[in-house]
Structures are given as C-alpha cells and as structure tokens.
Write a protein that holds these residues in place. Structure first.
Motif, PDB file in Angstrom:
ATOM      1  N   ILE A   6       0.837  -1.195   0.000  1.00 44.19           N
ATOM      2  CA  ILE A   6       0.000   0.000   0.000  1.00 44.19           C
ATOM      3  C   ILE A   6       0.876   1.251   0.000  1.00 44.19           C
ATOM      4  N   GLY A   7       1.964   1.198   0.760  1.00 41.94           N
ATOM      5  CA  GLY A   7       2.890   2.323   0.808  1.00 41.94           C
ATOM      6  C   GLY A   7       3.530   2.600  -0.532  1.00 41.94           C
ATOM      7  N   ARG A   8       3.895   1.534  -1.245  1.00 47.53           N
ATOM      8  CA  ARG A   8       4.496   1.698  -2.574  1.00 47.53           C
ATOM      9  C   ARG A   8       3.492   2.299  -3.549  1.00 47.53           C
ATOM     10  N   LYS A   9       2.255   1.849  -3.464  1.00 45.57           N
ATOM     11  CA  LYS A   9       1.218   2.393  -4.341  1.00 45.57           C
ATOM     12  C   LYS A   9       0.994   3.876  -4.071  1.00 45.57           C
ATOM     13  N   LEU A  10       1.052   4.260  -2.794  1.00 42.40           N
ATOM     14  CA  LEU A  10       0.867   5.665  -2.439  1.00 42.40           C
ATOM     15  C   LEU A  10       2.019   6.515  -2.984  1.00 42.40           C
ATOM     16  N   VAL A  11       3.242   6.012  -2.829  1.00 42.62           N
ATOM     17  CA  VAL A  11       4.414   6.722  -3.363  1.00 42.62           C
ATOM     18  C   VAL A  11       4.314   6.826  -4.882  1.00 42.62           C
ATOM     19  N   MET A  70       9.190   2.454  -8.377  1.00 37.72           N
ATOM     20  CA  MET A  70       7.982   1.865  -7.812  1.00 37.72           C
ATOM     21  C   MET A  70       7.218   1.055  -8.858  1.00 37.72           C
ATOM     22  N   GLY A  71       7.232   1.548 -10.097  1.00 35.02           N
ATOM     23  CA  GLY A  71       6.560   0.823 -11.176  1.00 35.02           C
ATOM     24  C   GLY A  71       7.174  -0.544 -11.403  1.00 35.02           C
ATOM     25  N   VAL A  72       8.494  -0.601 -11.392  1.00 36.79           N
ATOM     26  CA  VAL A  72       9.191  -1.882 -11.575  1.00 36.79           C
ATOM     27  C   VAL A  72       8.896  -2.822 -10.413  1.00 36.79           C
ATOM     28  N   ILE A  73       8.991  -2.291  -9.183  1.00 42.63           N
ATOM     29  CA  ILE A  73       8.760  -3.116  -7.999  1.00 42.63           C
ATOM     30  C   ILE A  73       7.332  -3.659  -7.973  1.00 42.63           C
ATOM     31  N   LEU A  74       6.353  -2.786  -8.240  1.00 40.53           N
ATOM     32  CA  LEU A  74       4.947  -3.207  -8.201  1.00 40.53           C
ATOM     33  C   LEU A  74       4.612  -4.179  -9.326  1.00 40.53           C
ATOM     34  N   ARG A  82      -0.675 -11.907  -9.073  1.00 34.52           N
ATOM     35  CA  ARG A  82      -1.817 -12.052  -9.976  1.00 34.52           C
ATOM     36  C   ARG A  82      -1.484 -11.356 -11.285  1.00 34.52           C
ATOM     37  N   PRO A  83      -2.180 -11.695 -12.380  1.00 32.10           N
ATOM     38  CA  PRO A  83      -1.860 -11.125 -13.682  1.00 32.10           C
ATOM     39  C   PRO A  83      -2.406  -9.743 -13.939  1.00 32.10           C
ATOM     40  N   THR A  84      -3.281  -9.223 -13.069  1.00 36.46           N
ATOM     41  CA  THR A  84      -3.913  -7.935 -13.342  1.00 36.46           C
ATOM     42  C   THR A  84      -3.056  -6.791 -12.859  1.00 36.46           C
ATOM     43  N   ASP A  85      -3.389  -5.597 -13.307  1.00 34.74           N
ATOM     44  CA  ASP A  85      -2.649  -4.393 -12.949  1.00 34.74           C
ATOM     45  C   ASP A  85      -2.864  -4.068 -11.482  1.00 34.74           C
ATOM     46  N   TYR A  86      -1.879  -3.362 -10.877  1.00 33.34           N
ATOM     47  CA  TYR A  86      -1.904  -3.142  -9.446  1.00 33.34           C
ATOM     48  C   TYR A  86      -3.046  -2.266  -8.962  1.00 33.34           C
ATOM     49  N   THR A  87      -3.669  -1.485  -9.834  1.00 31.25           N
ATOM     50  CA  THR A  87      -4.742  -0.596  -9.389  1.00 31.25           C
ATOM     51  C   THR A  87      -6.120  -1.106  -9.740  1.00 31.25           C
ATOM     52  N   VAL A  88      -6.217  -2.214 -10.422  1.00 30.22           N
ATOM     53  CA  VAL A  88      -7.511  -2.727 -10.860  1.00 30.22           C
ATOM     54  C   VAL A  88      -8.057  -3.689  -9.815  1.00 30.22           C
ATOM     55  N   LYS A  89      -9.196  -3.390  -9.288  1.00 34.32           N
ATOM     56  CA  LYS A  89      -9.796  -4.206  -8.240  1.00 34.32           C
ATOM     57  C   LYS A  89     -10.754  -5.222  -8.841  1.00 34.32           C
ATOM     58  N   MET A 172      -4.334   6.695  -9.697  1.00 34.47           N
ATOM     59  CA  MET A 172      -3.588   7.266  -8.571  1.00 34.47           C
ATOM     60  C   MET A 172      -4.562   7.729  -7.486  1.00 34.47           C
ATOM     61  N   PHE A 173      -5.741   8.250  -7.887  1.00 38.09           N
ATOM     62  CA  PHE A 173      -6.751   8.634  -6.906  1.00 38.09           C
ATOM     63  C   PHE A 173      -7.362   7.398  -6.256  1.00 38.09           C
ATOM     64  N   GLN A 174      -7.489   6.345  -7.024  1.00 38.52           N
ATOM     65  CA  GLN A 174      -8.012   5.096  -6.476  1.00 38.52           C
ATOM     66  C   GLN A 174      -7.072   4.565  -5.402  1.00 38.52           C
ATOM     67  N   SER A 175      -5.772   4.656  -5.670  1.00 39.17           N
ATOM     68  CA  SER A 175      -4.781   4.195  -4.703  1.00 39.17           C
ATOM     69  C   SER A 175      -4.794   5.036  -3.436  1.00 39.17           C
ATOM     70  N   MET A 176      -5.271   6.282  -3.570  1.00 43.20           N
ATOM     71  CA  MET A 176      -5.369   7.168  -2.401  1.00 43.20           C
ATOM     72  C   MET A 176      -6.682   6.977  -1.643  1.00 43.20           C
TER      73      MET A 176
END
Length: 216
Positions: A6-11, A70-74, A82-89, A172-176
């Motif tokens: 969650i911290g990485r997504k926020l950064v 952060m993009g590389v790490i995430l 999982r195969p989906t993007d980090y912000t897609v729920k 980015m707003f979703q991650s926030m």
C-alpha cells in the motif's frame, strides 16, 4: 507485506501526480511556440531563470526516478501475485488496454525520453551548465521537427504518454482511497478527457513545425 505494498502504491501515486503537473506546465510552455518565436523564447527564458522552476527541476527528476522504481517493484510484485494491474480491483472486471500495458508503456516513455533529452536538454540546459554556447530554443524546435523521423518518434512517444496517463490519472486517486462507485467513474472520465487534451496538444506542436508553419 500488505502495508508495504500500500505504501508503494501511495508513493507511486504521489510521484505520478507531480509528473502530471509537469506535463501540464510543459505543454503550456511549449504551446507558446505556435503563437510566435518571441513568445516561446520569452517562455523558455522564464523557465531557465525562474528560481522556483530551478528548484522544481531536481524534485521532478527525483519524482520520475521514484515513479520508475515503484513501477518496476509493483510490476514484479503483482506478476508474482496475480496477472492484473496493481490498481484494478476485483469489482471492476473491465480492464482497459492501457491498464494491462502500463509497464510496457512506461518503458517506451523512458526510452524516448532519452531521445528527447538529447534533442533539447543536452543542447540548451546542459550546454549552459558547461559554460558553452547554447542553442536558440525556437531554432532548435524548428530544426528538430523538420525531420519526419523525429516527428514520428515524438508522436509515438506522446501516444504512449497519453495511454499511460489515461489509466494512471484515475488509478492514482483510487490508490489514495477514492475508489467508491460514485467517484471512480467520474475520475475515469476526467482521466480520458485529460489524456485526450494532453495527447492532442503535444502532437499538434511537432506536426505544426513539420508542415512548415513555424518561423524560420
């Protein structure tokens, strides 16, 4: 592990917000080249002499580096999970092409950014830093975009940025935390409109000069 993710997504989101601000300001400055040579040269002088802009440049550079890291790490983290993007729920099954290819788009943007820096930053800011004669910014724009190959590369680069932003802006707003059913559709609409404006605005500039409308 979850809290660190969650911290990485926020950064990632905060650094992305800085880059969106930079894209907007950069477009506003560059678009003055279409108005006139004098307007663009004044805008370029303002960018190079304004103390606030000088202070923001290293901050934006750091933000870009952090965003990439952060993009590389995430990406690595999510490919393991999982195969989906980090912000897609899970409650949003429809996944856009941009969301599935954010990392690939990021690589394209980074690669072509190096070309862009070589065309402009290396000829103006770097030369000024080294104490050498720097190129006239307007003449450099005219010379760069008189070449069809450069124009093609820039159009590809801008399209990649547009697709990247179309997903990154709302995610980015979703991650926030703004991921409720009321705000998420609105943010996605705003993201699409913003990406179209940015993409169209940036593409107009190289095509304008390639077609010979610029002042020699």
């Amino acid at each position: 592990m979850k809290s660190s993710s969650i911290g990485r997504k926020l950064v990632m989101s905060i650094s992305g917000m800085f880059l969106i601000m930079f894209l907007t300001l950069h477009l506003a400055i560059n678009f003055t080249a279409i108005i006139s040579r004098e307007a663009y040269e004044r805008a370029s002088h303002f960018m190079s002499e304004n103390i606030f802009i000088k202070m923001m440049v290293p901050v934006l550079a750091l933000g870009f580096i952090v965003h990439i890291a952060m993009g590389v790490i995430l990406t690595i983290q999510n490919r393991k999970a999982r195969p989906t993007d980090y912000t897609v729920k899970g409650k949003h099954p429809k996944v856009s092409w941009a969301s599935k290819n954010m990392f690939a788009l990021g690589i394209i943007i980074l690669g072509l950014l190096i070309i862009h820096l070589n065309h402009f930053w290396a000829e103006i800011q770097l030369q000024e830093f080294l104490g050498n004669a720097k190129a006239n910014p307007y003449d450099l724009v005219v010379a760069t975009f008189s070449n069809w190959w450069n124009v093609s590369v820039y159009v590809i680069w801008i399209l990649a940025i547009g697709f990247h932003v179309s997903h990154g802006f709302w995610s980015m707003f979703q991650s926030m935390g703004l991921n409720n059913d009321k705000w998420l559709p609105r943010l996605r609409t705003i993201a699409i409109i913003y990406s179209y404006v940015i993409t169209t605005g940036y593409i107009i500039i190289p095509i304008y000069f390639f077609l010979g409308f610029g002042q020699a």
